[in-house]
Design a protein around this motif. Sequence first.
Motif, PDB file in Angstrom:
ATOM      1  N   ALA A 156       2.494   0.939   3.024  1.00 29.94           N
ATOM      2  CA  ALA A 156       1.084   0.588   3.219  1.00 29.94           C
ATOM      3  C   ALA A 156       0.876  -0.100   4.561  1.00 29.94           C
ATOM      4  O   ALA A 156      -0.126   0.147   5.247  1.00 29.94           O
ATOM      5  N   TYR A 157       1.829  -0.947   4.941  1.00 34.12           N
ATOM      6  CA  TYR A 157       1.704  -1.647   6.227  1.00 34.12           C
ATOM      7  C   TYR A 157       1.695  -0.647   7.387  1.00 34.12           C
ATOM      8  O   TYR A 157       0.819  -0.703   8.255  1.00 34.12           O
ATOM      9  N   THR A 202       4.776  -1.506  -0.280  1.00 36.67           N
ATOM     10  CA  THR A 202       4.182  -2.475   0.635  1.00 36.67           C
ATOM     11  C   THR A 202       4.506  -2.122   2.090  1.00 36.67           C
ATOM     12  O   THR A 202       3.620  -2.166   2.957  1.00 36.67           O
ATOM     13  N   ASN A 237       5.813   3.765  14.153  1.00 38.80           N
ATOM     14  CA  ASN A 237       5.227   3.585  12.821  1.00 38.80           C
ATOM     15  C   ASN A 237       5.432   4.822  11.947  1.00 38.80           C
ATOM     16  O   ASN A 237       5.703   4.692  10.747  1.00 38.80           O
ATOM     17  N   MET A 295       1.142   2.572   7.340  1.00 42.06           N
ATOM     18  CA  MET A 295      -0.019   3.469   7.265  1.00 42.06           C
ATOM     19  C   MET A 295      -1.266   2.757   7.784  1.00 42.06           C
ATOM     20  O   MET A 295      -2.055   3.345   8.525  1.00 42.06           O
ATOM     21  N   SER A 296      -1.414   1.485   7.440  1.00 42.60           N
ATOM     22  CA  SER A 296      -2.598   0.749   7.919  1.00 42.60           C
ATOM     23  C   SER A 296      -2.542   0.559   9.432  1.00 42.60           C
ATOM     24  O   SER A 296      -3.586   0.595  10.091  1.00 42.60           O
ATOM     25  N   GLN A 297      -1.352   0.375   9.989  1.00 38.07           N
ATOM     26  CA  GLN A 297      -1.223   0.259  11.445  1.00 38.07           C
ATOM     27  C   GLN A 297      -1.666   1.551  12.125  1.00 38.07           C
ATOM     28  O   GLN A 297      -2.367   1.523  13.138  1.00 38.07           O
ATOM     29  N   LYS A 312      -8.815   4.194  14.302  1.00 38.96           N
ATOM     30  CA  LYS A 312     -10.158   3.607  14.293  1.00 38.96           C
ATOM     31  C   LYS A 312     -10.476   2.889  15.596  1.00 38.96           C
ATOM     32  O   LYS A 312     -11.602   2.941  16.088  1.00 38.96           O
ATOM     33  N   ASP A 326      -2.067  11.205   4.097  1.00 46.78           N
ATOM     34  CA  ASP A 326      -3.065  10.473   3.318  1.00 46.78           C
ATOM     35  C   ASP A 326      -3.383  11.206   2.015  1.00 46.78           C
ATOM     36  O   ASP A 326      -3.521  10.593   0.960  1.00 46.78           O
ATOM     37  N   GLU A 385      -3.686   3.902  10.827  1.00 47.08           N
ATOM     38  CA  GLU A 385      -5.126   4.090  10.630  1.00 47.08           C
ATOM     39  C   GLU A 385      -5.933   3.166  11.534  1.00 47.08           C
ATOM     40  O   GLU A 385      -6.983   3.561  12.060  1.00 47.08           O
ATOM     41  N   HIS A 386      -5.440   1.952  11.732  1.00 50.59           N
ATOM     42  CA  HIS A 386      -6.127   1.019  12.636  1.00 50.59           C
ATOM     43  C   HIS A 386      -6.109   1.560  14.073  1.00 50.59           C
ATOM     44  O   HIS A 386      -7.107   1.438  14.795  1.00 50.59           O
TER      45      HIS A 386
END
Length: 129
Positions: A40-41, A37, A63, A43-45, A51, A118, A47-48
Amino acid sequence: MRSALLIALGLAIGILGTAFAISALHQRTPLPKAVMTVMAYHMSQLEHSVKAQQCDATAVHSNLERLQSAALDIPGAFKGAEDPFMKSSDKLQGALRDAVAAAPGTCAALATALQPVDNACDDCHKRFR
């Protein structure tokens, strides 16, 4: 009558005791899910950030370091896991080590640095999830 009542009471207590014991045996440590978890948090930061094209070097580095730190907990969280799983974990840790060392300062550099990370995550999740 009294003996029938005592037998029924004994059975009820036995059933409750068995239910509690089975419940306790099914509960596992939450560490593996927690490690995934946290990873994932972060990694999503990252990737965001890519983007949104807002790649603050300090936030990116933070991060990446936290993602790397969480990845170091994988062997301890998944004790007794198969050797191929641990090799995948080593691959992820190597990719993260390279990403942190690259210290990406732009979104393009971050996207490039995140690609091996990734790929390591996807490879492991496809095989072991």
